[in-house]
Scaffold this active site. Sequence first.
Site, PDB file in Angstrom:
ATOM      1  N   ASP A 142       1.155  -1.114  -0.389  1.00 34.32           N
ATOM      2  CA  ASP A 142      -0.186   0.465   0.734  1.00 34.32           C
ATOM      3  C   ASP A 142       0.569   1.180  -0.353  1.00 34.32           C
ATOM      4  O   ASP A 142       0.690   2.212  -0.533  1.00 34.32           O
ATOM      5  CB  ASP A 142      -0.822  -0.140   1.075  1.00 34.32           C
ATOM      6  CG  ASP A 142      -2.136   1.552   0.911  1.00 34.32           C
ATOM      7  OD1 ASP A 142      -3.221   0.787   0.752  1.00 34.32           O
ATOM      8  OD2 ASP A 142      -1.274   2.505   1.939  1.00 34.32           O
ATOM      9  N   ILE A 170      -5.134   1.538  -0.645  1.00 36.35           N
ATOM     10  CA  ILE A 170      -5.151   1.295  -1.334  1.00 36.35           C
ATOM     11  C   ILE A 170      -5.267  -0.403  -1.095  1.00 36.35           C
ATOM     12  O   ILE A 170      -5.836  -1.129  -1.982  1.00 36.35           O
ATOM     13  CB  ILE A 170      -3.573   1.609  -2.458  1.00 36.35           C
ATOM     14  CG1 ILE A 170      -3.409   2.498  -2.425  1.00 36.35           C
ATOM     15  CG2 ILE A 170      -3.812   0.754  -3.523  1.00 36.35           C
ATOM     16  CD1 ILE A 170      -4.651   4.060  -3.193  1.00 36.35           C
ATOM     17  N   ASP A 171      -4.351  -1.309  -0.126  1.00 40.61           N
ATOM     18  CA  ASP A 171      -5.170  -2.287   0.240  1.00 40.61           C
ATOM     19  C   ASP A 171      -6.651  -2.763  -0.027  1.00 40.61           C
ATOM     20  O   ASP A 171      -6.864  -3.794   0.141  1.00 40.61           O
ATOM     21  CB  ASP A 171      -4.291  -2.803   1.440  1.00 40.61           C
ATOM     22  CG  ASP A 171      -2.716  -3.136   1.897  1.00 40.61           C
ATOM     23  OD1 ASP A 171      -2.209  -3.460  -0.179  1.00 40.61           O
ATOM     24  OD2 ASP A 171      -2.152  -3.282   2.652  1.00 40.61           O
ATOM     25  N   PHE A 172      -7.019  -1.547   1.148  1.00 33.28           N
ATOM     26  CA  PHE A 172      -8.382  -2.021   1.438  1.00 33.28           C
ATOM     27  C   PHE A 172      -9.224  -2.096   0.172  1.00 33.28           C
ATOM     28  O   PHE A 172     -10.249  -2.972  -0.659  1.00 33.28           O
ATOM     29  CB  PHE A 172      -8.729  -0.764   2.139  1.00 33.28           C
ATOM     30  CG  PHE A 172      -8.346  -0.756   3.504  1.00 33.28           C
ATOM     31  CD1 PHE A 172      -7.238  -2.793   4.177  1.00 33.28           C
ATOM     32  CD2 PHE A 172      -8.437  -0.476   4.661  1.00 33.28           C
ATOM     33  CE1 PHE A 172      -7.137  -3.309   5.143  1.00 33.28           C
ATOM     34  CE2 PHE A 172      -7.741  -0.854   5.407  1.00 33.28           C
ATOM     35  CZ  PHE A 172      -7.363  -1.754   6.444  1.00 33.28           C
ATOM     36  N   GLY A 175      -8.579  -5.087  -1.908  1.00 39.95           N
ATOM     37  CA  GLY A 175      -9.292  -6.064  -1.629  1.00 39.95           C
ATOM     38  C   GLY A 175     -10.905  -6.709  -1.626  1.00 39.95           C
ATOM     39  O   GLY A 175     -10.617  -7.102  -2.539  1.00 39.95           O
TER      40      GLY A 175
END
Length: 411
Positions: A142, A170-172, A175
């Site tokens: 991220d 960004i990770d979330f 996902g």
Amino acid sequence: MTRPPLDGLRVLAISQFGAGPFGTQVLADLGAEVIKIEDPAVGGDVARYVPPWTLDADSLYFQAFNRGKKSVTLDLRHPEGRAVFHDLVRVSHAVYNNLRGDLPARLGLTYATLGAINPAIVCCSLSGFGSTGPRAAEPGYDYLIQGLAGYMAVTGEPDGPPGKCGVSIIDFAGGYASVLGLMIGLWDAQRTGVGRDVEVSLLDTAISMLSYLALWTLNRDWEPQRVPSGGHQTLVPSQTFRTRDGWLVIFCAKEKFWRALVAGMDLAPLAEDPRFRTFADRLRHKAELLAILEPRFRERTTAEWLERLRGRVPCAPVNTVREALADPQVQARGMIIEVDHPRFGRLREVASPIHTAGAVRRPAPAPRLGEHTEAVLRELLGYPAERIAALRAAGAFGAPRPAPAPAAADP
């Protein structure tokens, strides 16, 4: 009792750390059976060891991303381990991974390999940079993507260093995008009986979310900049304002909100001032307008301004995380759930944002490493105890080598 909407969906998840586990937890919260494949040779998911609160190959960080899942330990490099995995593929709907972009094909986790075992299988890959391009073989996180995708260039104060968002957006977002892609693939497979590859990358996700900033930049001689007080690039007033005791966010995205704002601030004549009448006028005369608004906001407390403006003007206090979690709207929406953990005790966690009948409200905690290995092989695959014992002896479940323990453990 209402049946969970994803009851009966089985997903094999080869993922660790944040983005992938976050995405598949969304599925688990809606009733999917998410079987987490972990390699005991490296101590399983690295998230099990993220400080500060760790205990026996478990952590509160790991619990945040893996509730309601099952853990099966398998060495996918071992021929017997791969054979077990392929048996699981035969009785599953999807295989999900968040490995480096060049690895899924090399490890046989794409449809080219697994479609021969189960033609309806959907293979979803979430990586940092995707499976093509010069960065495909690089790890992506991220923080890196926020810099690479331009986010840090537009975050923070103009005279300060580049800033990142305080949460892993960004990770979330990656996902969420990946499980949306997975469900799209599953919908098509349900109709056709044929699965597919679905590929999502953190960089692609971040670039897509540049949205109108990208369109303006690509089509006009314009460059987004860091705006003081976290302001919007073009809408004025839409930013944070210091109050007598804190900070307030104002977002005037419609002309009616601008008029309501100045009325609530006892500055109604400003609505007809030719310098501030329209969006374009206020952008041209932003410095003059802020010179009027900023000292007025400092005259009252945040609570006083909220009492005057809330419901008429889009506004919110700048909360701490603790304040946000205790907010009456958050509480009213049931966004805090409880999970009973055998070692950490009763954990209060944030719920899935998807509200629908049957969503899991009291999930099981994230699993112990390998907790469900024997049960899954016995119940899903019908393996007898003798075969499971033979597989274990052969090394199909890996040669356990726990990750280094942290300096201090705190339950």
